[in-house]
Scaffold this motif. Sequence first.
Motif: not given
Length: 520
Positions: A167-184
Amino acid sequence: MNHRFATRRDVLKCTAAGAIALTASGRVLAAAAQDVTPKKGGHFKIGIGAGATSDSLDPATYLNVFTQFLGKTVHGYLTEIDADGKVNGELAESWDVSKDAKTWTFQLRNGVQFHNGKSLDAQDVIASINHHREEQSKSSAKVILRPIEEIRADGRGKVVFSLKEGNVDFPSLLELYQLPIVPAKDGKVDVSGVGAGGYVLDTIDFGVKASGRRFGNYWKSSAAWFDSFEALAIHDVVARTNALATGQVHAMERCDLKTVHLLKRNKGLDILSVAGTQHYTMPMLCDVAPFDNADVRQAIKYAIDRQQLLEKLLRGYGQVGNDHPIASTNRFFAKNLPQREYDPDKARFHLKKAGLSNLNVSLSASDAAFPGSVDAALLYQHDAAKAGITINVVREADDGYWDTVWMKKPWSMSYLMGRPTADWVFSQAYAADAAWNEARWRNSRFNELLVAARSELDDSKRLDMYTEMQSICRDDGGEVIPLFANYVGALSKKVGHNKIASNWDLDGFRCAERWWFAEA
């Protein structure tokens, strides 16, 4: 307005002169920000026509504009889409991809802190993405993450994603508003609102308002200009408009197109109209007669006056559609594909090819689909009659529309928020097995191209593929797509900004981070 893909049924070189404003006739005018040099300071207030008491801070539940705005204000994401539609690294400084586009290695940015003081590392990324992939997860982002086969850490600063297919567009998917990076911690994510974004969340009253202050250790030096922000949930558009006009808020989203001309008279306000991906659709169920006949579908598509709808329904704030979902702002938009025009004679030609001299069909409409849906259906009814097509407009109840009408009645009104990439929108709404294939349309050539284009690294070849796919949708697909509706908002001239992004509303939902006060 129901934002399908986001909310339906709880699932669905920048310059200051770059912002866009449209007159009611649709003519584009330069709308320069008041100051080309951003400055820090002030308390920014925005009125948003969404927000519910049932909202939560769990990113998996970001299902309306209020929470989507909050996510992009409080959190950091691996990637970010800029005002020119280019995907850039945010928490990911860079990435590498294998030749088959199946293995993606993201290098995380050094020195990023969460609001609780924790430093960003690979485990935070893994846990944040897996939060949506878990079997019990009800996140609507789960569907776009299914192609992920494995996520692993390569030390503290690298994350490797292995996909089932390229999937050439994979990095674009990771900016979806539901996919923030939170502490774990120990693989479990913190969903209390602690983020790595430009603002720390101070208070929230779900369905009413939220507020926060600039994060002192934010890694971006040229962002988050306001000292603080406050978002108010003002569902009533009249109340939202009055709040802006009287200075109670500095910006509002979703202006009432019927009265926006009155706002334009206010010399202290700017109207922002940005061409994006949202569009109005009229899906025909392709497995139900008479819509199972491609010539019937063609006849129906020729029987609608798109320009009239643009002028009367959107007051010029949009563009005519060409019966495919790819917006003119998309880099793979088929600009040389002939625009379908209203042509009763061609409609009759296709009816004759289908063995019909006339056609009688019902169209289910409700303003739950989009504002003015019923009016649009009545205009369509009038125009189609000239082609020998009788459209019986069925006025459906707003309540329960998405449960009892959409994808159940043979022909209905709908609305799609769209997506930033061609593959994303095609995969979620047009692929044969897509859950949101609202026309239940299947085309073997289209589905073959969809898979091939997803992993093709040569952009010229991808353009050829996506152009053919748009043509197939236009001529064989089950959706009439007459209009693309602009994002239309308004803001005080005290607010400065650069070119407005079009991937989502409100400058990619990042207005609190990207805008500033140009004057006190």
